[in-house]
Design a protein around this motif. Sequence first.
Motif, PDB file in Angstrom:
ATOM      1  N   UNK A 123      24.842  16.550 -11.514  1.00 31.32           N
ATOM      2  CA  UNK A 123      23.617  16.397 -12.314  1.00 31.32           C
ATOM      3  C   UNK A 123      22.618  15.492 -11.601  1.00 31.32           C
ATOM      4  N   UNK A 124      23.125  14.403 -11.031  1.00 31.29           N
ATOM      5  CA  UNK A 124      22.243  13.490 -10.298  1.00 31.29           C
ATOM      6  C   UNK A 124      21.576  14.199  -9.121  1.00 31.29           C
ATOM      7  N   UNK A 125      22.342  14.982  -8.377  1.00 30.74           N
ATOM      8  CA  UNK A 125      21.784  15.702  -7.227  1.00 30.74           C
ATOM      9  C   UNK A 125      20.736  16.709  -7.685  1.00 30.74           C
ATOM     10  N   UNK A 126      21.007  17.430  -8.770  1.00 27.25           N
ATOM     11  CA  UNK A 126      20.058  18.424  -9.262  1.00 27.25           C
ATOM     12  C   UNK A 126      18.758  17.780  -9.732  1.00 27.25           C
ATOM     13  N   UNK A 176      20.690  12.590  -2.289  1.00 27.29           N
ATOM     14  CA  UNK A 176      19.537  12.389  -1.395  1.00 27.29           C
ATOM     15  C   UNK A 176      19.142  10.935  -1.194  1.00 27.29           C
ATOM     16  N   UNK A 177      19.519  10.071  -2.107  1.00 25.72           N
ATOM     17  CA  UNK A 177      19.110   8.670  -1.991  1.00 25.72           C
ATOM     18  C   UNK A 177      19.958   7.882  -1.003  1.00 25.72           C
ATOM     19  N   UNK A 178      21.004   8.500  -0.469  1.00 25.58           N
ATOM     20  CA  UNK A 178      21.886   7.834   0.488  1.00 25.58           C
ATOM     21  C   UNK A 178      21.643   8.432   1.869  1.00 25.58           C
ATOM     22  N   UNK A 211      12.740  19.945  -6.114  1.00 27.50           N
ATOM     23  CA  UNK A 211      11.947  20.790  -5.218  1.00 27.50           C
ATOM     24  C   UNK A 211      12.791  21.504  -4.169  1.00 27.50           C
ATOM     25  N   UNK A 212      14.098  21.321  -4.230  1.00 29.96           N
ATOM     26  CA  UNK A 212      14.976  21.948  -3.231  1.00 29.96           C
ATOM     27  C   UNK A 212      15.030  23.460  -3.437  1.00 29.96           C
ATOM     28  N   UNK A 213      15.387  24.219  -2.393  1.00 32.67           N
ATOM     29  CA  UNK A 213      15.494  25.674  -2.537  1.00 32.67           C
ATOM     30  C   UNK A 213      16.514  26.067  -3.609  1.00 32.67           C
ATOM     31  N   UNK A 214      16.277  27.217  -4.219  1.00 33.66           N
ATOM     32  CA  UNK A 214      17.155  27.678  -5.294  1.00 33.66           C
ATOM     33  C   UNK A 214      18.582  27.885  -4.797  1.00 33.66           C
ATOM     34  N   UNK A 215      18.732  28.275  -3.548  1.00 34.88           N
ATOM     35  CA  UNK A 215      20.073  28.497  -3.004  1.00 34.88           C
ATOM     36  C   UNK A 215      20.861  27.196  -2.941  1.00 34.88           C
ATOM     37  N   UNK A 216      20.196  26.113  -2.548  1.00 30.84           N
ATOM     38  CA  UNK A 216      20.865  24.805  -2.504  1.00 30.84           C
ATOM     39  C   UNK A 216      21.302  24.383  -3.899  1.00 30.84           C
TER      40      UNK A 216
END
Length: 278
Positions: free
Chosen positions: A148-151, A233-235, A156-161
């Motif tokens: 959930x945190x990553x999402x 992403x924050x790391x 703005x990340x690609x839908x595949x990611x």
Amino acid sequence: MNTETAVLALLAVVLAAGLAAALHAAPARASRLRRFARREHLPLTERTAVPLTRYLTVTRRWRATFLALGLCYGAGLGLRSGQVRLDVLAVLGGWFAGALVAEWRLSAPLPAGPRTASLAPRRLAGYLPLPVRLLPAAVVLAALAVAVHVLVATEAAPARFRASVVAVAAGALLVLLAAAAVARRIVLRPQPVAGPESLGVDEALRRRSLHVLAGCVTALAGTALASLCTLVPSVPADGAALGGAVVLVAVFLLGLLTARSAPAHGAVPSQQPQPVAP
């Protein structure tokens, strides 16, 4: 990818498949049966040897099969980069997946015949201590929280990611739900009419199977958690990779320790089985 690399990878796949096939068909040896009974403090008699042999044969069969599949999968990944390598993560993940399948196979109801009923209902708490019951769910919840945190942090990340993140988290949850269904079958499976020794072995094998299930969920869901930790992403990338590796090693060790921690001391004291009609 050159011809030599392809030949070596194909040879590794053939050897892995051959080893899995040989182990899949071979029954448990008497020496292994004696070592298992001695390690688990179980009586080894003509009557108790039957369920013990079945347990050892089925578990080795499926663990070896999925371990070989993991080896082949790792070899396939290496082929994509033109290398022949041993993917330890794929091999260990295959072993845990095979153990999970083996416990599902062993949880099947017994053939028709006389059964024993217990005056006290069987519950999961009678076989697993509280920390072991909570550990798999805690690892899965951690994986879901990181997902959930990553999402949220990568809108703005690609839908595949984003789809891959959801798939990894959903996989961890599905492993937990599947293991819970298998655990319920193990706990509620009727016992055959037998003597005290056989009933004690039956209870001990249930307890061991439930510990193995908990260990498998911890390891497999922990693999998902480690993978998701590398995507935060924050790391910084180096820190995320190191953190994922630490998490992976920790959950694999926890999974192994949990799977091998089952005490085997006979029947559950609160249960007094009584024969019932077929």
